[in-house]
Design an enzyme around this catalytic site. Sequence first.
Site, PDB file in Angstrom:
ATOM      1  CG  ASP A  11      -1.745   1.238   1.376  1.00  0.00           C
ATOM      2  OD1 ASP A  11      -2.428   1.575   0.397  1.00  0.00           O
ATOM      3  OD2 ASP A  11      -1.728   1.901   2.425  1.00  0.00           O
ATOM      4  CB  SER A  12       0.129   4.777  -0.591  1.00  0.00           C
ATOM      5  OG  SER A  12      -1.052   4.815   0.180  1.00  0.00           O
ATOM      6  CB  CYS A  74      -2.877   1.059  -2.497  1.00  0.00           C
ATOM      7  SG  CYS A  74      -3.107   2.809  -2.833  1.00  0.00           S
ATOM      8  CD  GLU A 153      -1.867   8.157   7.271  1.00  0.00           C
ATOM      9  OE1 GLU A 153      -0.866   8.850   7.487  1.00  0.00           O
ATOM     10  OE2 GLU A 153      -1.985   7.401   6.294  1.00  0.00           O
ATOM     11  CB  CYS A 185     -10.001   5.138   0.506  1.00  0.00           C
ATOM     12  SG  CYS A 185      -8.461   5.786   1.198  1.00  0.00           S
ATOM     13  CG  HIS A 187      -6.426   5.641   5.443  1.00  0.00           C
ATOM     14  ND1 HIS A 187      -5.711   5.184   4.353  1.00  0.00           N
ATOM     15  CD2 HIS A 187      -5.516   6.203   6.281  1.00  0.00           C
ATOM     16  CE1 HIS A 187      -4.426   5.473   4.522  1.00  0.00           C
ATOM     17  NE2 HIS A 187      -4.283   6.092   5.679  1.00  0.00           N
TER      18      HIS A 187
HETATM   19  N1  DGL Z   1      -4.027   3.813   0.267  1.00  0.00           N
HETATM   20  C1  DGL Z   1      -4.695   4.839  -0.477  1.00  0.00           C
HETATM   21  C2  DGL Z   1      -5.935   4.259  -1.164  1.00  0.00           C
HETATM   22  O1  DGL Z   1      -6.469   3.262  -0.746  1.00  0.00           O
HETATM   23  C3  DGL Z   1      -5.082   6.008   0.405  1.00  0.00           C
HETATM   24  C4  DGL Z   1      -3.911   6.863   0.870  1.00  0.00           C
HETATM   25  C5  DGL Z   1      -3.196   7.538  -0.277  1.00  0.00           C
HETATM   26  O2  DGL Z   1      -3.727   8.492  -0.887  1.00  0.00           O
HETATM   27  O3  DGL Z   1      -2.096   7.093  -0.575  1.00  0.00           O
HETATM   28  O4  DGL Z   1      -6.369   4.773  -2.152  1.00  0.00           O
END
Ligand code: DGL
Length: 268
Positions: A11-12, A74, A153, A185, A187
Amino acid sequence: MLKDAPIGVFDSGVGGLTVVREIIRQLPSENVIYFGDTARVPYGSKSQKTIIGFTRQIIHFLKTKEVKAIVVACNTASAYALDAVAPEVDVPIIGVVRPGAYVAANATVNGRIGVLGTEGTVNSGIYTEVLHEHEPQLTVIGKACPLFVPLVEEGLLNDPVTVEIASRYLQQMKDMDIDTLILGCTHYPLIRNTIGKIMGSGVTLVNPAYETAISLRRMLQDKGIYRDTGTPEYHFFVSDGAEKFSSFANSILPVELVETRLVPIDEY
Ligand code: DGL
């Protein structure tokens, strides 16, 4: 044995831990290698070209760990990069978009589905595309919710600020009379209660992290590489801020995190 090889999940940043959490719950014997690109987060506001480049580097890193399968945890990377990189990868690879979309398409009764995500995910139109593959008549309403990621976060999961911002973001969904809402997303499942309270009990919330774990298990079983016994090992890697990552991970994972290691991801 191939069954014992780890699953690579990336993931990011920290958000993909919601997918790891589901893997731990639903595939409890699988070994997992996780990479969070904490040095380059957020992905949600970056271009498709950039995300494809990042995704290639992360896959090269995961391949050095001899993973048997890869999960693009992600949503933004699933939306922008999965189709581009999948033909280049010699292990099974899945993203989080398709599993969530298929469940939503089956769940809706009035044919009106909302999708919450990053700018990248919403602008890519990927959820609409996949939902229309399933049922062309569906009405799909996308909404980018860029403030949700920093709120989560910061740990403000049930804070009045989060409730206020969520109420504003979700008003359009209420006005459009959706009956199914995809938390598109990584989060957003962590503020599921807040979103659920605002939308009311008549709206089904779809958590792609949960559905992805189900699809992953099915995929591994079909390929005969599902590990269904044994004690699992979890290894965590990030591109920056290992300590901060560890404390977030410890707050949401049902296992004790041993160590998070740094990876110079630009070198892959
Ligand atoms: N992990 C990203 C997503 O699910 C969210 C956080 C980001 O913008 O990197 O799209």
